[in-house]
Design a protein around this motif. Structure first.
Motif, short mmCIF file in Angstrom:
data_model
loop_
_atom_site.label_atom_id
_atom_site.label_comp_id
_atom_site.label_asym_id
_atom_site.label_seq_id
_atom_site.Cartn_x
_atom_site.Cartn_y
_atom_site.Cartn_z
N PRO A 164 -42.77 -44.51 6.64
CA PRO A 164 -42.98 -44.15 5.21
C PRO A 164 -42.76 -45.30 4.34
O PRO A 164 -43.65 -45.66 3.36
CB PRO A 164 -42.08 -43.02 4.89
CG PRO A 164 -41.94 -42.39 6.21
CD PRO A 164 -42.03 -43.56 7.22
N TRP A 240 -45.83 -32.51 6.41
CA TRP A 240 -46.32 -34.03 5.93
C TRP A 240 -47.46 -34.12 5.07
O TRP A 240 -47.71 -35.18 4.56
CB TRP A 240 -46.34 -34.64 7.35
CG TRP A 240 -47.72 -34.44 7.86
CD1 TRP A 240 -47.58 -33.74 9.02
CD2 TRP A 240 -48.90 -35.04 8.05
NE1 TRP A 240 -48.62 -33.64 9.69
CE2 TRP A 240 -49.82 -34.46 9.06
CE3 TRP A 240 -49.44 -35.97 7.18
CZ2 TRP A 240 -50.91 -34.87 9.19
CZ3 TRP A 240 -50.75 -36.48 7.08
CH2 TRP A 240 -51.51 -35.74 8.29
N ALA A 243 -47.61 -35.16 1.68
CA ALA A 243 -47.46 -36.71 1.41
C ALA A 243 -48.99 -37.39 0.68
O ALA A 243 -48.81 -38.60 0.10
CB ALA A 243 -46.96 -37.34 2.56
N ASN A 312 -41.36 -43.82 -1.67
CA ASN A 312 -40.78 -43.94 -0.28
C ASN A 312 -39.91 -42.75 -0.09
O ASN A 312 -39.94 -42.07 1.12
CB ASN A 312 -40.10 -45.21 -0.04
CG ASN A 312 -40.83 -46.56 -0.10
OD1 ASN A 312 -41.99 -46.38 0.14
ND2 ASN A 312 -40.08 -47.55 -0.50
N MET A 315 -41.80 -39.44 0.43
CA MET A 315 -42.62 -39.30 1.91
C MET A 315 -41.43 -39.26 3.01
O MET A 315 -42.06 -38.55 4.10
CB MET A 315 -43.37 -40.69 2.04
CG MET A 315 -44.58 -41.02 1.05
SD MET A 315 -46.15 -42.20 1.74
CE MET A 315 -45.03 -43.50 1.53
N LEU A 316 -40.63 -39.86 2.92
CA LEU A 316 -39.41 -39.69 3.74
C LEU A 316 -38.94 -38.27 4.15
O LEU A 316 -38.71 -37.62 5.11
CB LEU A 316 -38.50 -40.64 3.69
CG LEU A 316 -37.40 -40.89 4.89
CD1 LEU A 316 -38.16 -41.74 5.86
CD2 LEU A 316 -36.28 -41.81 4.08
N MET A 319 -42.15 -36.23 5.56
CA MET A 319 -42.84 -36.84 6.98
C MET A 319 -41.66 -36.92 7.79
O MET A 319 -42.10 -36.83 8.88
CB MET A 319 -43.31 -38.28 6.59
CG MET A 319 -44.55 -38.14 5.66
SD MET A 319 -45.06 -39.79 5.04
CE MET A 319 -45.85 -40.46 6.86
#
Length: 355
Positions: A164, A240, A243, A312, A315-316, A319
């Motif tokens: 990510p 995910w 994202a 970041n 997404m982390l 994901m």
């Protein structure tokens, strides 16, 4: 908006991107080099004080010899809680490094793999303290034992936590550089003025540029996830797919930064350098390359106002950390607000021709 004009402009922008070897290299190849590097090799790093949550009464800590306990408290920053589920959730989120509880004579350490180095250090240090405490209580069989349990799914690997951040950096760099170079290049070559005087609406021009930038970002995402899955065993948590819209909003945000750089700078090189000056330090301060746990508190606070940090982290969350789809809502709002403000400033400073 004329569909034919939109199509022709989009194709022209795509051809220009593909023919510009430097753009392709910095948008696709260069970020992938970092993905391969971090995926294949995960180097050593230093670590800071470990954030520990003590859940309920932990006899192991209470019965430590005085010297060991003083060292233990210097090593771990301890907070207390009676809620194991909430404590594990904090560890999983990254708000703490480990949560400990006692089950009989066994010390259970719930740790996170978000920072591989700190995870290894945490387990090693805890085991050393368990051994030294057992040794201090000599004359008896070992009093305590340590059991470490990951809070994440056992299928998750280092590549999950690396992807990510590197993807966020790649998209930020591509969107900002592309917008800065295109705006300034078209203005200096007088193409921007010709397009203004042509029958093509300004909305069509903007729509084509935005569409191509988003398409490049989605292509970067597909390549990153595809290569990560094929070469390094990348697997993603259930939410995910959300994202994708987060990445789109993040792309618009960094495109706005590129537009600002292109509006202010007088040359294409100056616009690209200005975008680089903004994005590259932001990448290091937003956790794209390494965690910020060892950074001073003021620096971590500064990171939280940077748009790349929000991209970041969002997404982390979805994901890797297994958060629900709603975890991306706040990052999307922050990124959208940032994009609107920066775009308004860029529009205020924008000139059709170099003065």
């Amino acid at each position: 908006m004329s569909s034919l004009a939109f199509k022709n402009l989009s194709l022209a922008i795509i051809r220009g991107f593909v023919r510009d070897k430097a753009s392709v290299f910095f948008a696709i190849v260069f970020p992938l080099m970092f993905l391969v590097l971090f995926g294949g090799l995960f180097g050593d790093a230093s670590t800071s004080r470990v954030e520990m949550i003590q859940v309920g009464d932990v006899a192991f800590i209470d019965q430590m010899p005085r010297a060991e306990k003083a060292t233990f408290e210097e090593t771990f920053h301890i907070t207390h809680s009676d809620d194991l589920e909430a404590s594990v959730a904090k560890v999983k989120k990254g708000d703490a490094d480990v949560a400990v509880e006692m089950r009989g004579k066994t010390l259970i350490a719930h740790y996170t793999q978000t920072d591989q180095v700190k995870a290894a250090v945490t387990q090693g240090v805890l085991r050393a303290f368990v051994d030294s405490t057992n040794l201090a209580l000599s004359g008896k069989p070992p009093t305590y034992e340590l059991q470490a349990e990951r809070v994440e799914d056992d299928s998750l690997k280092v590549i999950q936590f690396v992807t990510p951040g590197l993807l966020g950096w790649a998209v930020a760099m591509s969107a900002s550089f592309g917008a800065a170079a295109t705006l300034n290049g078209w203005r200096n070559s007088k193409l921007l003025r010709r397009l203004q005087l042509s029958p093509v609406p300004t909305g069509t021009l903007v729509g084509a540029r935005v569409s191509v930038t988003i398409a490049i970002a989605l292509t970067q995402m597909a390549i990153f996830l595809g290569l990560g899955a094929a070469a390094f065993g990348l697997t993603l948590t259930g939410a995910w797919p959300v994202a994708i819209p987060l990445l789109v909003v993040g792309t618009l945000c960094f495109m706005a930064i590129g537009l600002l750089a292109g509006a202010v700078a007088k040359t294409t090189e100056g616009a690209v350098n200005m975008a680089n000056f903004i994005v590259l330090p932001m990448s290091f301060l937003s956790g794209s390359f390494f965690p910020l746990d060892a950074a001073p508190a003021w620096l971590q606070g500064l990171a939280h106002v940077l748009p790349l940090w929000w991209l970041n982290e969002g997404m982390l969350d979805v994901m890797v950390r297994g958060e629900s789809a709603t975890a991306v809502l706040l990052p999307m709002v922050v990124l959208a607000a940032f994009a609107l403000v920066v775009t308004a400033i860029a529009a205020k400073l924008f000139r059709w021709e170099t003065t």
